[in-house]
Design a protein around this motif. Structure first.
Motif, mmCIF file in Angstrom:
data_model
loop_
_atom_site.group_PDB
_atom_site.id
_atom_site.type_symbol
_atom_site.label_atom_id
_atom_site.label_comp_id
_atom_site.label_asym_id
_atom_site.label_seq_id
_atom_site.Cartn_x
_atom_site.Cartn_y
_atom_site.Cartn_z
ATOM 1 N N VAL A 23 29.589 -49.606 48.635
ATOM 2 C CA VAL A 23 28.330 -50.322 47.892
ATOM 3 C C VAL A 23 27.328 -50.251 48.854
ATOM 4 N N LEU A 24 27.539 -50.012 50.244
ATOM 5 C CA LEU A 24 26.344 -49.951 51.143
ATOM 6 C C LEU A 24 25.829 -48.531 50.796
ATOM 7 N N VAL A 25 26.652 -47.430 50.645
ATOM 8 C CA VAL A 25 26.013 -46.155 50.317
ATOM 9 C C VAL A 25 25.391 -46.118 49.236
ATOM 10 N N GLY A 26 26.038 -46.632 48.039
ATOM 11 C CA GLY A 26 25.552 -46.597 46.797
ATOM 12 C C GLY A 26 24.130 -47.422 46.549
ATOM 13 N N THR A 27 23.928 -48.543 47.197
ATOM 14 C CA THR A 27 22.795 -49.024 47.345
ATOM 15 C C THR A 27 21.830 -48.448 48.148
ATOM 16 N N ALA A 28 22.267 -47.648 49.181
ATOM 17 C CA ALA A 28 21.393 -46.868 50.165
ATOM 18 C C ALA A 28 20.556 -45.639 48.819
ATOM 19 N N VAL A 29 21.264 -45.101 48.031
ATOM 20 C CA VAL A 29 20.919 -44.016 47.270
ATOM 21 C C VAL A 29 19.798 -44.788 46.272
ATOM 22 N N SER A 30 20.203 -46.080 45.764
ATOM 23 C CA SER A 30 19.373 -46.869 44.806
ATOM 24 C C SER A 30 18.186 -47.218 45.507
ATOM 25 N N LEU A 31 18.264 -47.495 46.689
ATOM 26 C CA LEU A 31 16.826 -47.841 47.354
ATOM 27 C C LEU A 31 16.076 -46.236 47.403
ATOM 28 N N HIS A 32 16.665 -45.419 47.712
ATOM 29 C CA HIS A 32 15.715 -44.049 47.660
ATOM 30 C C HIS A 32 15.087 -43.803 46.288
ATOM 31 N N VAL A 33 15.951 -44.024 45.257
ATOM 32 C CA VAL A 33 15.556 -43.784 44.015
ATOM 33 C C VAL A 33 14.223 -44.754 43.744
ATOM 34 N N GLY A 34 14.312 -45.930 44.180
ATOM 35 C CA GLY A 34 13.203 -46.790 43.953
ATOM 36 C C GLY A 34 13.693 -48.117 43.078
ATOM 37 N N LEU A 43 27.534 -57.976 43.061
ATOM 38 C CA LEU A 43 28.331 -58.229 42.047
ATOM 39 C C LEU A 43 29.273 -56.827 42.289
ATOM 40 N N ALA A 44 28.529 -55.602 42.657
ATOM 41 C CA ALA A 44 29.374 -54.412 42.919
ATOM 42 C C ALA A 44 30.325 -54.562 43.915
ATOM 43 N N ALA A 45 29.835 -55.381 45.129
ATOM 44 C CA ALA A 45 30.674 -55.660 46.242
ATOM 45 C C ALA A 45 31.831 -56.409 45.943
ATOM 46 N N VAL A 46 31.768 -57.691 45.123
ATOM 47 C CA VAL A 46 32.625 -58.458 44.546
ATOM 48 C C VAL A 46 33.752 -57.672 44.079
ATOM 49 N N VAL A 47 33.245 -56.821 43.031
ATOM 50 C CA VAL A 47 34.376 -55.900 42.450
ATOM 51 C C VAL A 47 35.140 -55.077 43.336
ATOM 52 N N THR A 160 25.657 -47.275 42.466
ATOM 53 C CA THR A 160 24.270 -46.453 42.319
ATOM 54 C C THR A 160 23.693 -46.589 40.861
ATOM 55 N N TYR A 161 24.774 -46.480 39.980
ATOM 56 C CA TYR A 161 24.438 -46.417 38.457
ATOM 57 C C TYR A 161 24.195 -47.862 37.966
ATOM 58 N N VAL A 162 24.885 -48.822 38.290
ATOM 59 C CA VAL A 162 24.629 -50.099 37.975
ATOM 60 C C VAL A 162 23.265 -50.607 38.084
ATOM 61 N N GLN A 163 22.593 -50.151 39.262
ATOM 62 C CA GLN A 163 21.258 -50.491 39.934
ATOM 63 C C GLN A 163 20.357 -49.871 39.280
ATOM 64 N N THR A 164 20.592 -48.343 39.045
ATOM 65 C CA THR A 164 19.513 -47.472 38.535
ATOM 66 C C THR A 164 19.770 -46.868 37.263
ATOM 67 N N LEU A 165 20.876 -46.882 36.759
ATOM 68 C CA LEU A 165 21.051 -46.188 35.306
ATOM 69 C C LEU A 165 20.939 -44.779 35.366
ATOM 70 N N GLU A 166 21.505 -44.321 36.745
ATOM 71 C CA GLU A 166 21.437 -42.882 36.804
ATOM 72 C C GLU A 166 22.446 -42.383 37.658
ATOM 73 N N VAL A 167 22.863 -41.085 37.308
ATOM 74 C CA VAL A 167 23.875 -40.734 38.315
ATOM 75 C C VAL A 167 23.154 -39.486 39.061
ATOM 76 N N ALA A 168 22.996 -39.995 40.345
ATOM 77 C CA ALA A 168 22.296 -39.339 41.598
ATOM 78 C C ALA A 168 23.526 -38.419 42.318
ATOM 79 N N TRP A 169 23.204 -37.097 42.479
ATOM 80 C CA TRP A 169 24.081 -36.419 42.963
ATOM 81 C C TRP A 169 24.146 -36.709 44.537
ATOM 82 N N SER A 170 23.224 -37.139 45.188
ATOM 83 C CA SER A 170 23.356 -37.792 46.556
ATOM 84 C C SER A 170 24.511 -39.070 46.652
#
Length: 294
Positions: A23-34, A43-47, A160-170
């Protein structure tokens, strides 16, 4: 009736870093995407946490009723020790699965991506049949693959996807990093239990690879995770290489594993591998934050 302390031990909290790190890494990528989203990240962390606890309790229940835990080297198990009844532990597993389902459905509603229900269903089925059912795949050496896919790739890319709706290769690279380290936790666990598992007919990957092969596999997973962190940095910001600092916590565990540590001596390896996974994830997240501010 099991005490609160026994339930906490039975929950195997030392495995929870394997749920938090993706969740931490996925959120990091989401932050980079903006497009980071705090509510969806929580919610992802709870899951992730609820699924990890559910798998732990389900494993305790299934191994306990099969008698696999009758002669354990590691921490106490609720069913195997007689501290709790199989029905109580099974109920705890189902309650955690239910919590994961509710948090997952909230994410589905927020994102509008109803196909994610199928992903959630696959996670729950995979969690139960790891050691449950008539033909548990954890008993034939596929446990590490399950952990790599669901507590690595699915959890990280999904966050990352639930925050950005994108599948980033990072995010995929991040999933490889977290999945490899989460698998290393299981490898250390199965290395510790290898003799008992072989006797009880539980053909884990450690049983199949043998002592030396399992120790080399642990090292290979650590190396793979480090390379994956470099790939994450290449796709986000080179500041994400701060995640490599977390591997300092693995110097001792790698030395113990390659040095022939066995039995209870591997319990500390389990703990430190979990801590290292969280440190790596925090380092990646901190690096992305620094990169965004500079």
């Amino acid at each position: 009736m099991a005490t609160v302390a026994e339930w906490v031990e039975g929950a195997r909290v030392r495995t929870l870093p394997a749920a938090v790190a993706p969740v931490l890494v996925g959120t990091a990528v989401s932050l980079h995407v903006g497009r980071p989203d705090a509510v969806r990240a929580v919610l992802a962390a709870v899951v992730a946490l609820a699924l990890q606890l559910a798998v732990n309790f389900a494993n305790d229940y299934s191994d306990g009723i099969r008698g696999t835990d009758d002669d354990r080297v590691g921490p106490m198990r609720l069913v195997g020790s007689g501290a709790a009844t199989p029905a109580q532990v099974k109920g705890a597993a189902f309650a955690c699965f239910a919590l994961a389902t509710l948090a997952g459905l909230a994410l589905v509603v927020l994102t509008g991506q109803w196909w994610l229900i199928a992903v959630g269903g696959a996670c729950i089925l995979a969690g139960w049949y790891y050691t449950g059912g008539d033909r548990p795949y954890g008993y034939v050496g596929l446990g590490e693959l399950f952990v790599f896919v669901f507590f690595g790739l699915v959890a990280t890319v999904g966050t990352t996807y639930v925050q950005t709706l994108e599948v980033a290769w990072s995010a995929v690279a991040g999933g490889v990093a977290t999945g490899a380290l989460a698998s290393a936790i299981l490898v250390a666990n199965n290395l510790r239990d290898r003799a008992g598992d072989a006797t009880s007919g539980k053909r884990t990957l450690a049983v199949r690879l043998g002592d030396r092969g399992t120790r080399l596999f642990y090292l290979a997973l650590v190396v793979l995770a480090a390379l994956a962190v470099v790939a994450v940095a290449a796709g986000t910001t080179w500041w994400a290489l701060l995640g490599l600092l977390g591997f300092a916590a693995l110097v001792g565990p790698v030395g113990r594993v390659l040095g022939g540590a066995a039995g209870p001596a591997l319990i500390r390896v389990l703990k430190l591998t979990g801590i290292a996974e969280v440190l790596v994830a925090l380092g990646v997240l901190a690096g992305v934050v620094v990169g965004a501010l500079t």
